[in-house]
Design an enzyme around this catalytic site. Structure first.
Site, PDB file in Angstrom:
ATOM      1  N   THR B  62      47.276  33.386  41.460  1.00  0.00           N
ATOM      2  CA  THR B  62      46.429  33.499  40.281  1.00  0.00           C
ATOM      3  C   THR B  62      44.994  33.708  40.731  1.00  0.00           C
ATOM      4  OG1 THR B  62      45.782  32.563  38.147  1.00  0.00           O
ATOM      5  CG2 THR B  62      46.183  30.987  39.928  1.00  0.00           C
ATOM      6  N   GLU B  63      44.304  34.619  40.033  1.00  0.00           N
ATOM      7  CA  GLU B  63      43.005  35.120  40.520  1.00  0.00           C
ATOM      8  C   GLU B  63      41.961  34.015  40.631  1.00  0.00           C
ATOM      9  OE1 GLU B  63      42.222  37.945  37.442  1.00  0.00           O
ATOM     10  OE2 GLU B  63      41.120  36.539  36.206  1.00  0.00           O
ATOM     11  N   ASN B  64      42.132  32.948  39.847  1.00  0.00           N
ATOM     12  CA  ASN B  64      41.142  31.880  39.863  1.00  0.00           C
ATOM     13  C   ASN B  64      41.383  30.884  41.000  1.00  0.00           C
ATOM     14  OD1 ASN B  64      43.384  31.467  38.045  1.00  0.00           O
ATOM     15  ND2 ASN B  64      42.467  29.536  37.451  1.00  0.00           N
ATOM     16  N   SER B 104      40.020  34.416  46.953  1.00  0.00           N
ATOM     17  CA  SER B 104      41.094  34.812  46.044  1.00  0.00           C
ATOM     18  C   SER B 104      41.100  36.325  45.833  1.00  0.00           C
ATOM     19  CB  SER B 104      40.940  34.102  44.704  1.00  0.00           C
ATOM     20  OG  SER B 104      42.058  34.359  43.901  1.00  0.00           O
TER      21      SER B 104
END
Lengths: 225, 231
Positions: B62-64, B104
């Site tokens: 997940t990008e976060n 990330s």
């Protein structure tokens, strides 16, 4: 110079009108609500704010925008189901928006902290977000020149600090904190707990204290699983 | 138009009816190679996670700032510090890791992700993607991580309905909406067919509820049946 400060109001008191302020957080995770509330109370105006979003609901960054303190937002994703304060200001032409792909936002912040004058990246090549920017073909791919984002101040949230200003974060609340801490001239951190020097395992420190200027403990109990 | 008939190629119709959203998600899940690192976009692509089998050993990014994301959190599992890119509370799986935002996105931008699955407004015959902005004058633009994913992942799968509500094909000769990335899409999963996009044009791997000829009547770019090895 590292200072431990008693109140969030004193921590943000030096933020001047017209400052560029990085604010940590992705949505609400990692957003330093208490520091933002203090910035709102402090009255600084004409701010340029760097954050992934442009405020959610009726708290934090959204209120700073609602009260007209933010001249310009630099962010990747302003439009959300509950971003009504930004939406209203934007549609009224009362706030400037620099829209940045999220990876460029992160890397431009990282570049500022690392002393990098700019970099080429394939992200955004051939899109409207690269219009007007220098491009090159490197390694056979179209790439766009991006510049660092510097800031006067960073407001971030961490879980714990030690006496040297070393920080650890919690889960996905880490997000922009470490890179913003390095990119700003003055980094103000709110933490849930301050432990004695030596109380953090050096192997697990995420942000070394050299990047941190002010630390204030806030009583926000994290709702943990 | 160069639709080959099924008599020339052998039928590539694998379903009597168009696929629903869940059937499509199941198909995408089945096509993800075991051991892959995968990012699922917000919306329809998130459904794919419901159909990944443990033996596939897929790691979700997940990008976060997380690898090893687990299912959506329920009840007591909800933790405001543990959310996904859509800001929905999620869980962590054994072996998960957290990292800051630049790391990330280096995972995407550095070509480390095997597959990302994204929604789309339009995909062009050469794999250009438009999925972030309608370009309407009153629309507030928001791009998030879409351009980084589209540009950085080794394979970009799109999930969408083939037709707009007005019946127009979302597979187009050239995108009319603002681009997310150029020549980045490798496969398009739709309710009516699976398309393979690339420099050689658009190939059809399989169709659902229609023949290749019927599909060609809907799509304004030349379609050919993919070689059997690609199916």
């Amino acid at each position: 110079m590292l200072n431990f400060i008693d109140t969030v109001g004193e921590a943000v008191a030096g933020i001047k009108d017209g400052s560029t302020v990085m604010i940590g957080g992705f949505g609400n995770a990692g957003q330093p609500f208490e520091l933002i509330d203090a910035l709102l109370d402090g009255g600084a105006r004409e701010l340029t704010v760097v954050n992934n979003n442009a405020g959610q609901g009726d708290q934090g960054l959204a209120l700073l925008i609602k009260e007209g303190r933010v001249k310009k937002m630099i962010c990747s994703f302003p439009r959300q189901s509950d971003s009504w304060h930004f939406d209203a200001k934007y549609k009224a032409g009362e706030i400037e928006l620099e829209l940045v792909p999220q990876g460029n936002l992160a890397e431009r912040i990282r570049a500022a902290g690392a002393g990098i004058g700019g970099f080429f990246t394939p992200t955004g090549y051939g899109t409207m977000l690269a219009e007007g920017k220098e491009t090159r073909i490197l390694d056979g791919r179209g790439q766009v020149f991006e510049t660092p984002i510097h800031a006067d101040v960073a407001l971030i949230k961490a879980l714990k600090a030690d006496g040297k200003g070393n920080l650890v974060y919690r889960k996905t609340a880490r997000n922009f904190g470490p890179i913003m801490a390095a990119a700003a001239k003055h980094t103000i951190v709110q933490v849930s707990e301050i432990v004695p020097t030596g109380g953090l395992d050096p192997e697990n420190v995420v942000t070394p204290g050299i990047y941190v200027n002010s630390i204030v403990r806030v009583n926000n109990s994290v709702k943990a699983a | 138009m160069s639709a080959q008939t099924s008599s020339e190629t052998g039928s590539i119709q694998t379903s009597e009816t168009p696929l629903g959203r869940d059937d499509l998600a199941r198909l995408v899940a089945k096509d993800i190679r075991p051991g892959s690192f995968v990012n699922l976009g917000i919306g329809q692509p998130t459904l794919v996670s419901n159909y990944l089998e443990p033996e596939q050993d897929i790691t979700l990014h997940t990008e976060n700032g997380m690898l090893g994301m687990g299912p959506e959190a329920k009840g007591d599992e909800i933790d405001e510090d543990l959310i996904n890119a859509g800001k929905i509370p999620v869980t962590e799986l054994p072996g998960a890791s957290y990292f800051h935002h630049a790391d990330s996105f280096a995972i995407m931008r550095g070509g480390h992700l095997d597959i990302c699955v994204l929604g789309a407004f339009q995909v062009s015959a050469t794999g250009d993607l438009a999925n972030w902005h309608t370009g309407a004058p009153d629309a507030i633009p928001a791009v998030g991580g879409a351009m980084d994913l589209a540009t950085g992942a080794k394979d970009v799968f799109v999930m969408m309905t083939l037709l707009t509500r007005d019946g127009a094909s979302k597979i187009v000769e050239a995108c009319t909406y603002p681009l997310t990335g150029v020549g980045c899409v490798t496969r398009v999963y739709t309710d009516k067919a699976v398309f393979l996009t690339g420099p050689d044009g658009v190939q059809v791997r399989e169709t659902f509820g229609c023949t290749l000829e019927e599909l060609q009547a809907l799509v304004p770019v030349p379609l050919t049946a993919a070689p059997a090895v690609e199916r």
